[in-house]
Design a protein around this motif. Structure first.
Motif, short mmCIF file in Angstrom:
data_model
loop_
_atom_site.label_atom_id
_atom_site.label_comp_id
_atom_site.label_asym_id
_atom_site.label_seq_id
_atom_site.Cartn_x
_atom_site.Cartn_y
_atom_site.Cartn_z
N THR A 3 -8.75 -14.80 5.61
CA THR A 3 -7.83 -15.95 5.59
C THR A 3 -8.25 -16.98 6.64
OG1 THR A 3 -6.10 -14.37 5.05
CG2 THR A 3 -5.38 -16.57 5.65
N PHE A 4 -8.63 -16.49 7.80
CA PHE A 4 -9.10 -17.41 8.84
C PHE A 4 -10.34 -18.17 8.37
CE2 PHE A 4 -7.21 -15.47 13.02
CZ PHE A 4 -5.94 -15.68 12.50
N TYR A 5 -11.20 -17.47 7.62
CA TYR A 5 -12.40 -18.18 7.14
C TYR A 5 -12.02 -19.32 6.19
CZ TYR A 5 -16.82 -19.42 5.13
OH TYR A 5 -17.90 -20.16 4.72
N ALA A 6 -11.02 -19.05 5.35
CA ALA A 6 -10.58 -20.11 4.41
C ALA A 6 -10.17 -21.36 5.20
CB ALA A 6 -9.42 -19.60 3.56
N PHE A 7 -9.48 -21.16 6.31
CA PHE A 7 -9.06 -22.31 7.10
C PHE A 7 -10.18 -22.84 8.00
CE2 PHE A 7 -5.00 -20.75 5.66
CZ PHE A 7 -4.34 -21.93 5.37
N GLN A 8 -11.06 -21.92 8.41
CA GLN A 8 -12.19 -22.38 9.23
C GLN A 8 -13.06 -23.35 8.43
OE1 GLN A 8 -15.23 -19.47 10.12
NE2 GLN A 8 -16.43 -20.97 11.24
N ILE A 9 -13.43 -22.94 7.21
CA ILE A 9 -14.34 -23.80 6.44
C ILE A 9 -13.61 -25.08 6.02
CG2 ILE A 9 -13.94 -22.71 4.17
CD1 ILE A 9 -17.00 -23.14 3.72
N TYR A 10 -12.32 -24.97 5.74
CA TYR A 10 -11.57 -26.18 5.39
C TYR A 10 -11.53 -27.15 6.57
CZ TYR A 10 -7.54 -29.20 4.70
OH TYR A 10 -6.74 -30.30 4.63
N CYS A 11 -11.18 -26.65 7.74
CA CYS A 11 -11.06 -27.54 8.90
C CYS A 11 -12.42 -28.04 9.37
CB CYS A 11 -10.34 -26.82 10.05
SG CYS A 11 -8.60 -26.61 9.68
N GLY A 23 0.34 -19.41 -4.68
CA GLY A 23 -0.06 -18.14 -4.06
C GLY A 23 -1.23 -17.51 -4.79
N LEU A 24 -1.19 -17.58 -6.09
CA LEU A 24 -2.25 -16.98 -6.90
C LEU A 24 -3.57 -17.74 -6.72
CD1 LEU A 24 -2.48 -14.66 -8.98
CD2 LEU A 24 -2.27 -16.39 -10.77
N VAL A 25 -3.48 -19.06 -6.76
CA VAL A 25 -4.70 -19.87 -6.58
C VAL A 25 -5.29 -19.60 -5.19
CG1 VAL A 25 -5.58 -22.24 -6.34
CG2 VAL A 25 -4.06 -21.67 -8.22
N PHE A 26 -4.43 -19.53 -4.17
CA PHE A 26 -4.93 -19.31 -2.82
C PHE A 26 -5.58 -17.92 -2.70
CE2 PHE A 26 -4.37 -18.06 1.69
CZ PHE A 26 -5.19 -19.02 2.25
N THR A 27 -4.93 -16.91 -3.28
CA THR A 27 -5.46 -15.54 -3.18
C THR A 27 -6.82 -15.44 -3.88
OG1 THR A 27 -3.18 -14.77 -3.26
CG2 THR A 27 -4.88 -13.12 -3.61
N LEU A 28 -6.92 -16.02 -5.06
CA LEU A 28 -8.20 -15.94 -5.78
C LEU A 28 -9.27 -16.77 -5.08
CD1 LEU A 28 -6.95 -16.00 -9.48
CD2 LEU A 28 -7.89 -14.08 -8.23
N THR A 29 -8.84 -17.86 -4.45
CA THR A 29 -9.80 -18.66 -3.67
C THR A 29 -10.32 -17.83 -2.49
OG1 THR A 29 -8.54 -20.62 -4.26
CG2 THR A 29 -10.12 -20.88 -2.48
N LEU A 30 -9.42 -17.07 -1.87
CA LEU A 30 -9.84 -16.19 -0.76
C LEU A 30 -10.91 -15.21 -1.23
CD1 LEU A 30 -6.68 -15.01 1.24
CD2 LEU A 30 -8.32 -16.77 1.84
N LEU A 31 -10.66 -14.63 -2.39
CA LEU A 31 -11.62 -13.67 -2.93
C LEU A 31 -13.00 -14.33 -3.08
CD1 LEU A 31 -12.29 -10.94 -4.32
CD2 LEU A 31 -11.60 -11.98 -6.47
N LEU A 57 -8.24 -8.83 6.42
CA LEU A 57 -7.48 -9.83 5.67
C LEU A 57 -7.27 -11.09 6.53
CD1 LEU A 57 -6.21 -10.01 2.89
CD2 LEU A 57 -4.06 -9.24 3.85
N PHE A 58 -7.00 -10.87 7.80
CA PHE A 58 -6.91 -12.00 8.72
C PHE A 58 -8.26 -12.73 8.78
CE2 PHE A 58 -3.21 -12.63 11.52
CZ PHE A 58 -2.35 -11.69 10.97
#
Lengths: 286, 511
Positions: free
Chosen positions: B262-270, B398-406, B258-259
């Motif tokens: 989540t880290f990937y979501a921020f990695q690709i964003y940054c 929270g929902l948008v972020f969670t589904l974006t993670l998926l 899960l980490f």
């Protein structure tokens, strides 16, 4: 012109802050109870020096001390290559003349690890050997450290020093048991050792220096998970014995119980203790 | 050449004095040659591709305009360069063969998408077609080709396509200067990973010589430093943890995975928004304004809002040149759903030749459709039960972020370079691992130091982004020099102390 003055002030501010920050971080690293901080602070006196990469952490020093009564110091680190280990160990020999024995897990001759080596910039101020090694092998990082003091602490090694600032690092060992699902697939996995002649030569230097000082040296291969295939392990053993002239004790099959492992490459705490019992019976600590 | 390299530091140090030391055509020539050097540093052979694409689209723009108003093109050509006169003469001859504006536009689209198809999608379609043939019990007689994907091809192809379409739609006048047009396509800050700058936003900015302005320099440099912080300190610090997770997902527990996601979501964003920040900052110093590409996307409360905040230059491109021409939301519920889905599927495919990217696009298309169907009910429910806005907004976010993670799980699995099936098995292993709910305690995380560093960096990033809503740091630093040097020095210290300097390429280079 006014703008240029502000940018000149930025340069001054950056370097002043960088220097002060560097001093503060060096202080925290030196005061830390982390192994290399203790080593360079003169607080790592021992009878037995233990060296290895992450597999060397299985030489669990509190238990060795408990069953042998010998004082130990473990300088192993995840992915520690033999060149960094040699520089650290030779520094140790200079500072601690009462050392009696060195035990080395030779799989630290597996592959060079310059990314980790850069982390030892944290301690390069205390060691000409580390300083020269880093300068020779990774000049870009070395020059980076000359420009910025903060850059010297930009590594996991410093973060560990910070983490172990007020706590012992002696319990640094896997405490999990490999999952039955993963254990069942051991035969499908393998690991290719990348035997490095350069690292074997580095180890040779360490062994010769230790022997010249009358210190006993034991080279060994620690245990792997039963059924897990490690390619080139025999080649590594042969190369080391031929180059260094010291036999390598092969304990790759010493542990057969899957519950003794955290993963395929690393014994867990109970596995380490069982392994150390094995070593004691085999006379390694005598 | 990549921004986070010593080579680029030397390049930019030489470039700016030359840029501001010259004027007019000489400056544009300098910018163009510097941009080609920047691109050719990676592989000079692909310069020919950019050059061909540039000349082709410039000429198509001229041709479409000629069919509309031959006298204007002739008049401009008579006053213009020999190149212009040469192409004008060709246009005049070829137009007499009975072409109309629409057929020229179609030819232009076929050529552009043909290039993209050959260099980016040929093997993908060939492999999938071969699999289909095999499934029918036949043996395909062809093989795939060894094709190198030219860096940034999707970006500059979309950029030059928008020019031709805008000229066709008469929203933009054709550009008589090939030199200016080529510089617009190749300008190095945005060439390989965007933002996708449109001709209508940029070409008019080249009409006057830009003077060096301290205000622009301060603002641009602030943006560049912030971009570097995001890339080398945040994205590259998160990368090893993410790589570990996606390389061997079966060896980690739920929390670790899960980490990793989540880290990937921020990695690709940054990584991507960091590149955009550097590009926008460099252009600002040069005197140009590039469009914004990101606006704190993870604070979105709906997926339509997410796409107004994430990779804005691509999403608006797809909206203007695909979604709206398909009918947008003007043709009823089902047509809108279809248009949403088609746009997102193509958006997914734009990222790369892998079914995992297509599936990522499908998920986002599905989210948009679901949102259209469910949002009115949700809003009614919130009103009915008088749920405070702060709670409903937090739930939505929270929902948008969670589904974006998926969706990111599939996107990252596609980015590894595996074949479609393997990408899905990696994504499946990640989701299965997370769903197993084994190893939920922090001690089960294998590399705690990287995890703690990642949490702290993401916290710092969010703190700056949230406070930026109120303080507008980059505007403040331009006004107050003392604040500026403190902010710049702090960013430089953070980069020195936390940055990863392995010259890691930007993720979006591969697209």
């Amino acid at each position: 012109m006014n703008h240029l003055r502000w940018y000149a002030a930025l340069v001054v501010l950056f370097f002043a802050g960088d220097h002060l920050g560097g001093l503060a971080l060096q202080h925290t690293a030196d005061q830390s109870l982390f192994r290399y901080g203790r080593q360079y602070a003169g607080q790592a006196s021992a009878d037995v020096l233990l060296i290895g990469n992450s597999r060397g952490l299985a030489l669990y020093q509190p238990y060795i001390e408990q069953i042998t009564g010998l004082k130990t110091f473990n300088m192993s680190y995840n992915g520690l290559p033999a060149d960094a280990a040699t520089a650290l160990a030779l520094d140790y020999l200079d500072r601690y003349p009462n050392l009696q024995k060195i035990i080395i897990d030779v799989t630290l001759c597996d592959r060079e690890n310059d990314a980790l080596l850069a982390g030892f910039l944290t301690y390069a101020k205390h060691s000409d050997r580390l300083n020269h090694l880093i300068k020779d092998k990774i000049p870009s990082s070395w020059w980076g450290a000359q420009v910025s003091h903060l850059f010297r602490f930009n590594h996991e090694i410093y973060q560990r020093a910070l983490y172990y600032r007020n706590r012992s690092d002696e319990d640094w060992l896997l405490d999990r048991v490999i999952s039955p699902e993963l254990a069942a697939t051991a035969g499908e996995h393998n690991y290719d050792l990348d035997v490095s002649k350069y690292l074997i030569e580095q180890l040779h230097t360490l062994v010769d220096s230790a022997k010249a000082k009358g210190i006993g040296v034991t080279l060994l291969i620690g245990p792997y998970f039963p059924g897990f295939q490690v390619n080139n392990l025999d080649a590594l053993k042969d190369d080391i014995e031929k180059t260094i002239g010291t036999p390598v004790k092969d304990y790759r099959f010493a542990l057969s119980n899957p519950a003794y492992f955290g993963d395929f490459m690393h014994p867990n705490k109970s596995g380490s203790m069982a392994f150390i019992d094995f070593l004691k019976r085999d006379g390694v600590f005598d | 050449m990549i921004f986070n390299s010593l080579t680029f530091l030397v390049f930019i140090t030489l470039f700016f004095p030359l840029y501001f030391g010259t004027k007019g055509r000489l400056r544009i020539w300098g910018s163009l040659l510097a941009s080609y050097l920047f691109y050719g540093w990676w592989d000079w052979r692909f310069l020919s591709l950019i050059l061909f694409s540039t000349i082709m689209d410039w000429w198509f723009g001229m041709w479409i305009s000629y069919l509309d108003n031959p006298a204007d093109v002739r008049a401009q050509s008579a006053r213009g360069s020999r190149t212009l006169q040469f192409f004008s003469a060709i246009t005049s001859k070829i137009s007499s063969l009975g072409w109309n504006r629409k057929s020229v536009l179609v030819l232009s689209m076929v050529m552009n998408l043909g290039f993209l198809g050959v260099f980016k999608y040929f093997n993908f379609f060939a492999e999938n077609f071969a699999n289909l043939i095999r499934a029918l019990g036949l043996t395909p007689s062809w093989t795939t080709l060894h094709i190198i994907l030219p860096v940034g091809i999707s970006f500059y192809t979309f950029q030059s396509m928008s020019y031709t379409i805008d000229v066709y739609r008469k929203q933009l006048n054709w550009e008589p200067s090939l030199l200016k047009f080529a510089t617009f396509i190749a300008l190095f800050p945005q060439l390989v990973a965007g933002p996708i700058v449109r001709a209508s936003d940029f070409l008019h900015q080249m009409q006057t010589d830009k003077k060096f302005e301290w205000q622009r320099f301060n603002s641009g440099l602030g943006r560049v430093l912030w971009g570097f912080f995001k890339k080398v300190a945040v994205a590259d610090s998160l990368a090893p943890f993410v790589d570990q997770c996606f390389n061997a997902p079966e060896t980690f527990g739920s929390l670790h995975l899960l980490f990793g996601v989540t880290f990937y979501a921020f990695q690709i964003y940054c990584d991507f928004s960091g590149y955009s920040d550097i590009a926008i900052g460099l252009a600002r110093i040069m005197g140009y304004d590039f469009p914004e590409n990101f606006r704190t996307p993870y604070f979105s409360r709906s997926f339509s809002e997410f796409w107004q905040r994430w990779h804005i230059s691509l999403s608006t491109w797809l909206r203007d040149y695909l979604y709206i021409p398909l009918g947008g939301n003007r043709q009823g519920k089902w047509a809108t759903y279809r248009n949403n889905m088609l746009t997102m599927l193509i958006g997914g495919l734009w990222h790369g030749a892998n079914w995992a990217f297509v599936f990522w696009g499908f998920l986002h298309g599905f989210y948009l459709i679901l949102q259209r169907a469910v949002a009115p009910v949700w809003r009614k429910g919130c009103n009915l039960f008088s749920i405070p806005t702060v709670i409903s907004s937090s739930v939505e976010m929270g929902l948008v972020f969670t589904l974006t993670l998926l969706a990111w799980v599939f996107f990252r699995s596609g980015s590894i370079g595996l074949a479609g099936g393997d990408s899905f098995s990696v994504a499946g292993a990640i989701l299965k691992g997370i769903g197993s709910l084994e190893g939920l305690q922090f001690s089960a995380i294998v590399n705690k130091f990287q995890a703690i560093k990642g949490i702290l960096l993401i916290g710092l990033l969010l703190l700056v982004e949230i406070s930026n809503q109120k303080f507008r740091w980059n505007t403040l630093q331009v006004k107050f020099p003392a604040l500026r040097i403190i902010m710049f020095a702090t960013l430089l210290w953070l980069i020195a102390f936390l940055g990863s300097f392995g010259s890691n390429a930007f993720i979006y280079f591969q697209f």
